[in-house]
Design a protein around this motif. Sequence first.
Motif, mmCIF file in Angstrom:
data_model
loop_
_atom_site.group_PDB
_atom_site.id
_atom_site.type_symbol
_atom_site.label_atom_id
_atom_site.label_comp_id
_atom_site.label_asym_id
_atom_site.label_seq_id
_atom_site.Cartn_x
_atom_site.Cartn_y
_atom_site.Cartn_z
ATOM 1 N N SER A 148 -5.242 8.279 -3.098
ATOM 2 C CA SER A 148 -4.359 7.173 -3.493
ATOM 3 C C SER A 148 -3.796 6.454 -2.273
ATOM 4 C CB SER A 148 -3.211 7.704 -4.366
ATOM 5 O OG SER A 148 -2.456 8.678 -3.662
ATOM 6 N N GLN A 149 -3.525 7.203 -1.200
ATOM 7 C CA GLN A 149 -3.025 6.609 0.031
ATOM 8 C C GLN A 149 -4.116 5.797 0.744
ATOM 9 O OE1 GLN A 149 0.138 6.596 1.312
ATOM 10 N NE2 GLN A 149 0.716 7.518 -0.660
ATOM 11 N N ASN A 194 -6.576 -1.689 -0.112
ATOM 12 C CA ASN A 194 -6.148 -2.895 -0.836
ATOM 13 C C ASN A 194 -5.457 -3.919 0.060
ATOM 14 O OD1 ASN A 194 -7.073 -2.391 -3.480
ATOM 15 N ND2 ASN A 194 -5.392 -0.954 -3.830
ATOM 16 N N LYS A 195 -4.990 -3.480 1.225
ATOM 17 C CA LYS A 195 -4.318 -4.387 2.163
ATOM 18 C C LYS A 195 -5.303 -5.062 3.121
ATOM 19 C CE LYS A 195 -0.064 -1.602 2.280
ATOM 20 N NZ LYS A 195 0.808 -0.763 3.152
ATOM 21 N N LEU A 223 -6.645 4.360 -0.761
ATOM 22 C CA LEU A 223 -6.850 3.162 -1.574
ATOM 23 C C LEU A 223 -5.756 2.125 -1.315
ATOM 24 C CD1 LEU A 223 -8.360 1.622 -3.754
ATOM 25 C CD2 LEU A 223 -7.033 2.881 -5.475
ATOM 26 N N LYS A 224 -4.537 2.585 -1.125
ATOM 27 C CA LYS A 224 -3.435 1.676 -0.836
ATOM 28 C C LYS A 224 -3.692 0.899 0.448
ATOM 29 C CE LYS A 224 1.623 1.618 -0.433
ATOM 30 N NZ LYS A 224 2.860 2.453 -0.400
ATOM 31 N N ASP A 225 -4.213 1.584 1.463
ATOM 32 C CA ASP A 225 -4.554 0.911 2.719
ATOM 33 C C ASP A 225 -5.734 -0.043 2.547
ATOM 34 O OD1 ASP A 225 -2.525 2.211 4.021
ATOM 35 O OD2 ASP A 225 -3.810 3.776 4.875
#
Length: 444
Positions: free
Chosen positions: A8-9, A15-16, A11-13
């Motif tokens: 999840s972490q 998406n940026k 993926l968060k990066d």
Amino acid sequence: MNFNRPKSQILKDINKMHTVDIVKLYNEESAENKLILIEIMPYRILKNIFLELEDDDILSFFNQLDDVRKRVLLNELDKFELKRIYVELDDVDKEHLNAFLVNDRILEIETLLKLDETKAVSIMHSDFIKININLNVAAAMRQLIDEVDEQDVIDNLFVVDDNEVLIGKISLKKLIIARKNEQIKDLVIKNYVSLHKDDKLSLAITKISNYDLKLIPIIDDNNVLLGVVSADDILDEIAFDYEENVQKFVAVGDFKEESSPIKRSMQRIPWLLASIVLNLVIALFLSIFSNTLELVTALVLFQPLILGMAGNIGTQSIAVTILKLDKEENSDNKKHIFKEIAIGLINGLIIASLGFVLSFFVLSLDIFLVDSVFLLSLTVGLSLFFSMVLANLFGVLIPIVLVKLKIDPAAASGPVISTINDLVALFIYFGFATLIILPMINVV
């Protein structure tokens, strides 16, 4: 990027990041980390990365997906995006992708692949927004928000009727500032620039450049909107054509940075071998003038000058003619031929006069023991004139003849043509020397 974290972490990066940066990250990571990236990416990012990958990496990326994701991914792409991928694949790879598409999509792609690559429709795509003329501003804005994708160019929206006939366009700015109850039909600009489906790619380049457009619509005989060509597409096409032509001009084959030295060598060696053969022919041919060379050794001084100037003007003429044929395929070639002949005569006369004066000055120096300074200088001047005029003429005629024979004219600028120019220039140079200087030496 640290892959020793919760997905999840990661993926968060992701998406940026911009798509280009994600592709770069994917290409640089290990096989294990590539699998992690593919597993966690949403379809939106998977689609964008798939479109940005190099041709050699597309199948490798695709094969790492499970069957469900393969099917969803391919069906997320429109037919124009699929066409850009399919054009680089062989029949086996195409069949592999076809297994995840319905027959109608396959037929659409096959139809697109048969399009003439010289026409604008061959690079057409659907990354645009069309608005029905019967909507009001509020409905149009809702449609825009629902349909827009990060790949779409939305500075201008195209307005169509119920039959997909193109009516005109409306700018996004105008749509935003309009009142929500206003009708699109009252805001549409009907004076627009378009392309017909049979128009050449060169015309698309001209129109996008002249009218400073980001998008230009393509219509059929009934004015139905088929797709668009963007300024980015044109820029990519120009860059691709430039790279391809440079490769042909210097005969280096299909250049790829990752190719091994042996593979690159094998791509170049045929042309180099052809040049060796032709140069041996030149050497045998020049044996005719061996007596002239023995008696007038000073001829060697100006041989590079004769060859260089003939090669330069020939290359200029070939380049201009190929550009002319590319942009104005159906125009009258006679006007271009006569204009280039005039240019060759003018340039040849100027350079020949200058060559005569400079060679006379150089040969008059005490370091050279030349008896026939004037005659040798005259030989240099005449040789420059006739070799440049003929090289210029070859530069015009060869591409035109190749086009008539349906052969790529860019091949005319390869080493073989350069060698032919050398042969003609040397024949003229030593021929004049034999006719002008040799009789005077024999008399003496």
